[in-house]
Structure formats: structure tokens, C-alpha cells
Design an enzyme around this catalytic site. Sequence first.
Site, short mmCIF file in Angstrom:
data_model
loop_
_atom_site.label_atom_id
_atom_site.label_comp_id
_atom_site.label_asym_id
_atom_site.label_seq_id
_atom_site.Cartn_x
_atom_site.Cartn_y
_atom_site.Cartn_z
N ARG A 1 -17.20 3.66 82.26
CA ARG A 1 -16.09 4.00 82.31
C ARG A 1 -16.52 5.22 81.17
NH1 ARG A 1 -12.07 1.61 77.16
NH2 ARG A 1 -10.45 2.85 77.19
N GLU B 1 -4.77 0.91 97.74
CA GLU B 1 -6.34 0.73 97.76
C GLU B 1 -6.57 0.90 99.41
OE1 GLU B 1 -4.50 -0.76 95.88
OE2 GLU B 1 -4.74 0.83 94.00
#
Lengths: 280, 313
Positions: B164, B55
Amino acid sequence: MLAAEEIRRLQEQARLLRIDILSMIAAAGSGHPGGSLSLVEIFTALYFKIMTLDPRRPGAEDRDRLVLSKGHAAPVLYAALASRGFFPRDTLSTLRRLGSPLQGHPARHCLPGVEVSTGSLGQGLSVANGMALAARLDDAPWRVYVVLGDGECQEGQVWEAAMTSSHYRLDNLTAFLDYNGLQIDGPTDQVKNLEPLADKWCSFGWNVLSIDGHSFSEILAAVEEAHCRRGQPTMIIAETVKGKGVPFMENRVEWHGVAPNREQLKEALAGLGKKEAEEN
Amino acid sequence: MSLKATREAYGEALLALGRSNNRIVALDADLSQSTYSAGFAKAFPDRFFNVGVAEADLIGTAAGLAAAGKIPFASTFAVFATGRVYDQIRNSVAYSRFNVKIVGSHSGVTVGEDGASHQALEDISLMRSLPGMTIIVPADAPEAYRATLAAADWEGPVYLRLGRPKTAPVLPSDAPFQIGRGLLLKSGRDICLLSTGSMTAVALEAAAILAEQDIYATVIHLPTIKPLDKEMIIEGAAKTGAVITLEEHSIIGGLGSAVAELLGEYRPTLLKRLGVPDCFGQSGTAEALLKHYGLTPSRVATVAGEMVKNRGA
């Protein structure tokens, strides 16, 4: 082969950069002379021989890009940019002062010629990768150079980025590693050993060249070789001397981040053959 | 009503952007199926970069692409897109003033069963403290689509926070999206509910419950946490005299804190911050977790009713 005259021109330029580096750090009263001086020949070669740059158009799309990942070596970048005409040389004496474009570590929005704000170690190679990817997308001829410190290679992100460079076969990217062997707390092999460093970069998929980082002929030959390499990024591991050019600073860890006082500056400049006429 | 996750709408908008603007590039860190950047990757393989599970490198690479004039959208789970790489965002993106769009999916407790390690509850707080950062938290899929387009047009770093679960649309289909502007969804005199992201649906349902008790709520959806729509918030506070903030985020540092800072300085008002209290999340279904942390319409209505009652006449 380089003409002897060309080498002499670069050596003279390097001498002037060293004078500027020492003078600006002394004027600021703080800064990082050791790791700036170890990079002088590399920066001289890049800014006065290798890179395509136009100080009048610092944002020109076709310019070559340099990312100084070891941002604490800002003085060598500032000295090179000033000498190349990106900003007036007298600005150098404002280093680290309130309101100066010459921040303690390079700040992109403050100074033309600074491509990315650095200082927090380990981040520059990722940014350089992004630039190289963009150049390739645009089928652009410009190249990306990135300068890493040796202690900096203890940062995990360097190795994340190293994998990205080779995965994407970034042959338009050339990295220099300033291997002066010293970091703040001592020799790199005592703080946390980097060796076998060349093998590490090799195993990460890089074309690795090891050179004397103070030899112009070796720097230029290595860069030429990097430019010819297809499908692979090149890491030039440059063996250097921290504090190079100032005998009392050379290979002395205590000169990592301390400014010379007035007497020390005088001695250092005298050693560099600074003439009275060059002063101020 | 069709259900869709904000992350799905992001993927669709990214694809549309890819078609209309070749400066758009996308990056991911091995989660492109989950963040829905995979559609862009398939359509524009040359403009998509998977950096693997890395990341920090994701953010730095995006910064470099932006440095050379691209408009990068870098996506991964919100928890990895922010806290894990705070310093990369701070120095390589925000301090360098690069035009990078950071997209954090799977934010908040509705990640559910994966538990606290994967539930970003501090991401708004972290991003909010960075100078020049814009923070967008869409309420539903259509707004996420519009927000993605707006982020591409916006010059400067943006953090786009997505969820989500598949959810129903909550905003009017013609609701405008403008960075820095709130949406007045309901006008009532008794209490002002300020919500962001998935909690705007909860705020509207709570307002309906309250109306049955003759308590009339103003509901303002704030899709942009930074810059904040200060005028609209102050107006809502002034009109009602009691404010509740609602967010799927820690009550520290997010919308609640932003509103408390604003009102404390310019319009001191009775205030209650609803969100996840000062704790880490845990495993459970999204529904169970929202209930556990009191982020349900009935709980919000109860808190609002008590505030109105205690405030007195």
C-alpha cells in the site's frame, strides 16, 4: 419437431452411455452412479446433437465448451467423450486407477475434452462466465454450457457467479441444473431447502426454463429457446431422477457415491438390455 | 526521490500491457481504485470486468477467461486475493493450469490502520504450497512495473504481491528482473541478509549500520519466492555462515520457511527468520507496526550483530 428416428438414435446413445457409466464405476469399485445417470439424456443431447465439437481437434478455438461444475458426475462426461471419439473407449475401464487420465473428478491436463478441473463444488459457473466473456470479446460464435448440481446450489459462489452472468448479459451461456432432489445426506428439501429454485434464478436475472431432464424433445427445445434469447443467460432446471435407468438405484440416496458390485452390475446391465455381444 | 507504491506501478504496467497486447484483460472485486486497475478499466472498458464484492467469482471468472486464451490480471487486497479464495485458486486455477495472474495489493502490516482483518501475513505461505504457482514480491515501484510485464510473459499462474505505502526506489535503476532470479545488492563476508518486498530497503539500511561496526553483510533481494534462486541463497550462506531472512509476512511459510527448508537440506547454516511472529496483526500506522514487529534497520542490525558475535570465531 424432432423426427421420431432422431429421438430413437439419441435414446439408443443414452442407453450405451448408461452401460459405460455403470461398467466403469463397477470396474473402479468406487464413483458416483446416481448423479451421473441423472444427467445421461442432457449429456447425450449436448454431445451428440447440440455442441459443435471435433474430437480430432479437442483444443479447436471455435469449439463449444462444457463445464461440468458437479465434477463428481465425471463418469457421464467420460462416457460421452469416449463415445464421441475423444479417446479410446477401452480407457474407460481405467477410471480412478493410478496413472489413469480418468481421474476420480475431471482433471483438465489429463484428458482431452475436459475444459476445467472440477470436483470442488460451486466453481464451474464462474469459470463458464469467464469463457463466455472471452467469446464475446472475440466476437466468436461458440457457446458455453455449464452443468450444476442441485445440492451444489447451496454453495455461495454459485450465486456470486449467477449475478455476474446476468450483469454481463451472457446470452452465449446456457446452464443446466440437475434437479434430482437428492444430495449425500438426504433429500435437498431436508438438508437445506433450495425452493423456490426457479424463482431464485429468475430473481437473479436469468431466463429460467423448467423441463423434464430425461425428455430429449424438451431438452432440445429448451436449448433452442436459450439460443434465441438475447441479453440474458438461460438456466434450464432439469427435473431428473437420480440413478435413472437402473430401477434399484432410482431415487435412492444411498447410490450417490457407491459402486455396484458384480451382481448388481449384471442386474443393472440386463435391465438396460445389454446384449452379450456388447459386453467387455 | 519520487515516492511511489508498488500497486501504482502495477497499474501503470497493466495499462502499458493493455496497449501492447489485446489478450490482456483485467478483473477486480470492487477495489479498482485501490489496486490501480482503474486506469486499465478506463482505457479498456471492454476488457475490464468488475465482479463486485465476490472474490471467489473473481478467481473463477479469471480462470474462464484464461481458458479461452486471455491473459487475465485479477486484483484485490492480498488478504482477499489468496486466503479467502484458496480453494478457487487451487482447483480452478492451479490444478487446471490456467494462465491467471493474481494480484494482491495492500499486503503485510503496512496496510496499517485497517488492522488484522486486512493484513495479509499468510498469503505467501498459502500460495507457496500450490504446485505450479509463481510468487513475486517486488521491492519497489520500478521493480513492480518490470515484474508485471514479466508476469504477463510468463506462462502459468502467478501471484504478484504488492504494498500500500508509497516508497522510494531501493534497487539500482538498471536492475534486471527475471522470474526465479535473486539480486545480489551487497557483498560482505560476515552475514547474509535475504529479503523480499518492502524489507529489502530495511536490509540495505541495516547493512549500512552494520558496516559502521565493521560487520559486512551480503544483501540478496529475492523478488521471486517461488521458484527460489537456490544457487544464490546457498552461495550467500556458504560465504557468510549466518543468514537472516526478512519479510513483511508471518515467519511461518514465507521466505523464511523457504530458505530454512532449502538450507536445512542442502547447506545447514545458522539462521534467523525475521518477520511477523506467529500472531495476527493489529491497527496502527505502518511505521508503528513495523517498529512493533521489529522490522526496522536498527533492530535487524542488532539481531545480525548478536548472531555474528555468538557465532564466534
